[in-house]
Enzyme design. Structure first.
Site, PDB file in Angstrom:
ATOM      1  N   ASP A  68       0.835  -1.204   0.000  1.00  0.00           N
ATOM      2  CA  ASP A  68       0.000   0.000   0.000  1.00  0.00           C
ATOM      3  C   ASP A  68       0.872   1.257   0.000  1.00  0.00           C
ATOM      4  O   ASP A  68       2.098   1.172   0.109  1.00  0.00           O
ATOM      5  CB  ASP A  68      -0.940  -0.001   1.221  1.00  0.00           C
ATOM      6  N   ASN A 140      -7.156  -2.967  14.433  1.00  0.00           N
ATOM      7  CA  ASN A 140      -8.577  -3.164  14.116  1.00  0.00           C
ATOM      8  C   ASN A 140      -8.777  -4.313  13.127  1.00  0.00           C
ATOM      9  O   ASN A 140      -9.840  -4.463  12.542  1.00  0.00           O
ATOM     10  CB  ASN A 140      -9.181  -1.869  13.540  1.00  0.00           C
TER      11      ASN A 140
HETATM   12  C1  GLP Z   1      -0.084  -0.056   8.719  1.00  0.00           C
HETATM   13  C2  GLP Z   1       0.065  -0.779   7.355  1.00  0.00           C
HETATM   14  C3  GLP Z   1      -0.202  -2.240   7.498  1.00  0.00           C
HETATM   15  C4  GLP Z   1       0.401  -2.723   8.803  1.00  0.00           C
HETATM   16  C5  GLP Z   1      -0.368  -2.153   9.957  1.00  0.00           C
HETATM   17  C6  GLP Z   1       0.222  -2.465  11.327  1.00  0.00           C
HETATM   18  O1  GLP Z   1      -0.795   1.090   8.701  1.00  0.00           O
HETATM   19  N1  GLP Z   1      -0.644  -0.223   6.269  1.00  0.00           N
HETATM   20  O2  GLP Z   1       0.310  -2.942   6.377  1.00  0.00           O
HETATM   21  O3  GLP Z   1       0.362  -4.118   8.881  1.00  0.00           O
HETATM   22  O4  GLP Z   1      -0.662  -0.800   9.772  1.00  0.00           O
HETATM   23  O5  GLP Z   1       1.286  -1.642  11.630  1.00  0.00           O
HETATM   24  P1  GLP Z   1       2.320  -1.957  12.793  1.00  0.00           P
HETATM   25  O6  GLP Z   1       3.077  -3.146  12.358  1.00  0.00           O
HETATM   26  O7  GLP Z   1       3.187  -0.733  12.881  1.00  0.00           O
HETATM   27  O8  GLP Z   1       1.522  -2.198  14.017  1.00  0.00           O
END
Ligand code: GLP
Length: 262
Positions: A68, A140
């Site tokens: 993304d 979430n």
């Molecule tokens: C982000 C990304 C996701 C990721 C998630 C968790 O915003 N778009 O691909 O898995 O949120 O993030 P983190 O690993 O920092 O908790």
């Protein structure tokens, strides 16, 4: 679905790297690696970098596809996912920067963003699909930026970020209001086409989302529950992230393999 529960984030990084490499070994020709951002896969990327440095892993002919990208960040912003992946993956693992694909979120008009999303799907297809997709999970239950309510058949598209996601990601930005409101994200249908999924999660803040994804119903309300629909999903989590799982004993027994005493 294979669920590996290990003691700590260091072990998550090592086991997840092993699952990624096993998936890449099955690839025909040059490998295609799907790359998540966020803090969860950083240890895994460091482990891949270590293996590349010691000569056990060669990603110099690999192609990377980001999961993304934010919409509307100024080009070269340090928190754009292109920059993050150049820094955390390309610079340390040998994956060539020119073979890193990231959805183009620089447009401001919806039409142009929709065009960029369709072009991204074409790029993935032209590369022969993704061999191994690395994934984190949002608090979430989001996958990529597929927020709750995302179609299970969705393709790469423009999405609005949930307020919780913007709050969670505010730690990467100077001010909370700097977190973009929109993104381009691979869809759940796109992600499901990767030949192997490797999801990593650590810490108690992820325990509820992990339990819902692995043991709750397959539902758009928990986008990460699509893992249940994938024929080769590997989930590597630490004790804290596993705290809400009901079938823990089974996962541990299954992880011992066919010949636990042999
Ligand atoms: C982000 C990304 C996701 C990721 C998630 C968790 O915003 N778009 O691909 O898995 O949120 O993030 P983190 O690993 O920092 O908790």
């Amino acid at each position: 679905m294979d669920v590996l529960i290990v003691p700590d984030p260091g072990a998550v990084a090592r086991e997840a790297a092993a699952a990624v490499i096993a998936g890449l070994r099955r690839a025909d020709g040059d490998v295609v690696l799907g790359l998540a951002t966020g803090s969860s896969p950083l240890g895994l990327y460091r482990e891949l970098a270590r293996l590349a440095a010691e000569g056990t892993l060669d990603l110099t002919a690999a192609t990377g596809f980001a999961l993304d990208e934010y919409v509307g960040l100024p080009s070269g912003h340090p928190q754009s996912y292109r920059k993050v992946l150049l820094r955390e993956v390309c610079a340390v693992t040998g994956l060539p920067p020119e073979r890193l694909h990231v959805p183009n979120g620089s447009a401001t008009e919806l039409d142009a963003l929709e065009w960029a999303a369709a072009a991204y799907e074409d790029e993935i297809r032209a590369a022969g699909g993704v061999d191994v997709q690395v994934l984190g999970i949002g608090g979430n239950g989001h996958l990529g930026f597929n927020e709750p309510g995302s179609s299970l058949a969705s393709r790469t598209r423009v999405k609005r970020l949930a307020e919780r996601t913007r709050r969670d990601n505010a730690r990467f930005f100077e001010r909370p209001e700097d977190v973009p409101t929109h993104c381009l994200t691979q869809g759940l249908g796109t992600i499901l086409e990767a030949r192997r999924l490797v999801l990593v999660a650590t810490g108690e803040a992820k325990a509820a989302a992990v339990a819902a994804a692995l043991e709750g119903p397959l539902t758009a309300s928990c986008p990460a529950s699509v893992l249940q629909w994938h024929p080769d999903a590997v989930v590597v989590i630490d004790e804290a992230a596993a705290a809400g799982l009901r079938h823990r004993n089974y996962y541990d027994a299954a992880a011992l393999g066919l010949h636990p005493t042999g």
